[in-house]
Design a protein around this motif. Sequence first.
Motif, PDB file in Angstrom:
ATOM      1  N   ARG B 355       0.871  -1.190   0.000  1.00  0.00           N
ATOM      2  CA  ARG B 355       0.000   0.000   0.000  1.00  0.00           C
ATOM      3  C   ARG B 355       0.899   1.229   0.000  1.00  0.00           C
ATOM      4  O   ARG B 355       2.131   1.112   0.160  1.00  0.00           O
ATOM      5  CB  ARG B 355      -0.930   0.002   1.211  1.00  0.00           C
ATOM      6  N   TRP B 362      -7.090   5.594   1.035  1.00  0.00           N
ATOM      7  CA  TRP B 362      -6.832   4.521   0.067  1.00  0.00           C
ATOM      8  C   TRP B 362      -7.035   4.963  -1.381  1.00  0.00           C
ATOM      9  O   TRP B 362      -7.229   4.144  -2.275  1.00  0.00           O
ATOM     10  CB  TRP B 362      -7.696   3.275   0.383  1.00  0.00           C
ATOM     11  N   GLN B 365      -4.144   3.878  -3.552  1.00  0.00           N
ATOM     12  CA  GLN B 365      -4.193   2.422  -3.715  1.00  0.00           C
ATOM     13  C   GLN B 365      -5.222   2.017  -4.771  1.00  0.00           C
ATOM     14  O   GLN B 365      -4.958   1.184  -5.632  1.00  0.00           O
ATOM     15  CB  GLN B 365      -4.558   1.792  -2.359  1.00  0.00           C
ATOM     16  N   PRO B 381      -7.015  -3.909  -4.017  1.00  0.00           N
ATOM     17  CA  PRO B 381      -6.560  -2.727  -3.270  1.00  0.00           C
ATOM     18  C   PRO B 381      -6.542  -2.897  -1.754  1.00  0.00           C
ATOM     19  O   PRO B 381      -5.798  -2.199  -1.069  1.00  0.00           O
ATOM     20  CB  PRO B 381      -7.573  -1.649  -3.678  1.00  0.00           C
TER      21      PRO B 381
END
Lengths: 210, 414
Positions: B355, B362, B365, B381
């Motif tokens: 990550r 996120w 990601q 992810p």
Amino acid sequence: MRKPTHPTVYLRLLAGAVLPAFRDAATLGRALDGRPRPGWRELLLPRADDLQSEAVARGHTGLGFGMALRGAAILAARDSVAQAVLASAPDGVARFQIPEIGFDRWLELTAGGLRGGRGTPPGAADVTVCFPRYRTALAALRQELDTMAAIGAGELVVTGVIPLADRLNVVLERMADYFPIPKAGPPPPHPARQPGRAQPERAAPVAPSK
Amino acid sequence: MSGPAEHKGYAESRRLFARASRVTPGGIYGHTSPVVAVPGDFPYYAARGEGGRYWDADGNEFIDFMCAYGPMVLGHHHPEVEAAAEKQRRAGDCFNHPTEAMVELAERLVALVEIADWAVFGKNGADMTTWAGQVAREFTGRKKILKVRQGYHGSHAWCSPGHGGIIAEDRAHIHSFAWNDLDEFRDLVRRHRGQVAALIASPYHHPTFGDSALPAPGFWAGVQETCRHEGIVLIGDDVRAGFRLHLGGSHRHFGFEPDLVCFSKALGNGHAISATLGRAELKVAASRVFLTGSFWHSAVAMRAALATLAVLERDDGIGQMRQTGEKLRAGLQARAQRHGLEVVCSGPPALPFMRFAGDTDWRRQRTFCADIARRGVFFHPHHNWFVCTAHTDADLATTFDAADAAFAAVKALG
């Protein structure tokens, strides 16, 4: 599944989330241009017919979500079911947006406690829950939305720390245990399964399924 | 292999999902739901697989670093596994009785896994983790089961990460502690002294939306010592990592000895099978806990499992996956560095995860995974990845080229 409710929590929700919504509904009702202008009853407790009106549907969606978000903070502080759910949630800021009706609020979870507000959150949102169309949000509010399917189809956009949104959603839905939303009755029997009835004609499938 | 220009989009996936949403709650449910991946920017439906690659419903080809979330340890449609399965399929799969394959597989597993004196079989990991808890309760006469917070042991009510349909009583005797926190574990044991039937944990911690965490020095030794001292059955949940770290069970890799160990995923290289293995002392208790399912004696899956184990052992599959995983990690780190991006790599090489540092929402990601998927490489992810023995150096080279472009897309986010 309905879970046990607690009278003291009910009273706090009434005072801290529901009554302010009545006040907001009265204000909103006066501000809307609809003829006749909707009152608090139409905005907060609409019948199915009331929701045909765009003004009522939009107003009800915003007020309902606002009430649920205010209630979430009370539930986090007072309700054991909500506390148990939030105990497994990551800390962070969640932003809730319904752009069509200008709804933009946030909740911040810190060590099991929730606080919330309007507009831009205090820090970067860890997760954003956005309903591009307010009618989708309305369906969610009335617990008529298949959330997973809506996300897959792009009708509901959840970006970021999904476990935070997931746990907060459970807490928001908890409001319905205290203030149940009248549900439609059970669906009528499937025509094909009614004894003595001919098989109805069915639309051709989009593609062969077998 | 498809390059960026050949990406065909995901129209067919979306069309299937629209059809599914009319007839299936959620459209797709569970761990393969689009909700937990990159909705709209990821394939939703698969069509076929071969080796370390698979094709989606739109005809896009992917180097597969999820391996069906673990099962494809030798790669899709492995010829020797499928030949063994097909031979059994021609003879029959589902009978009034088990077949010799079940006896052979139990003998094979008991020989492979040092702590084991017996084996039973199911279809999915949760079949086994739930049953293992019952065996521990039967053996000890105690109610409580301890688990690691955010530890995943399946979809049954006592351990499901979901909320719907769960009642408080389902988890009244389930207590959790933080991974690697020996003090909190011992505190729980003290608080419930004489009531704890089992501790269940995966050999290392692999939460979604987080880094994988290996056991801290002394953690497993401390857990094992406390379990032995307190008469607590130690259940190793090796469903996810099993047969990727050590052929004799991941506990061998990390140096501890469970009393019961549960496997699934990689055991049958995609054929539905799970197993629990246990010590002799628990065999009578195990015999008292009802265990069955309509298809749990399926001979095809058992033949597939025997073939999978044979290939893994013959070809040093564990060593291959470790090397591939190490190269994958090093290559991704180097490419990220070229773009001035800091990445965090975690987990054992055969089950890696990466990550972006500081990517709290996120977004980087998801951008990386969506972009590299369009370039023909499938990474999840939010969930640890899986390496298989079918991944080649050529696959890695292609992956690194695609990663270069995907890192550039991340960099462009600012």
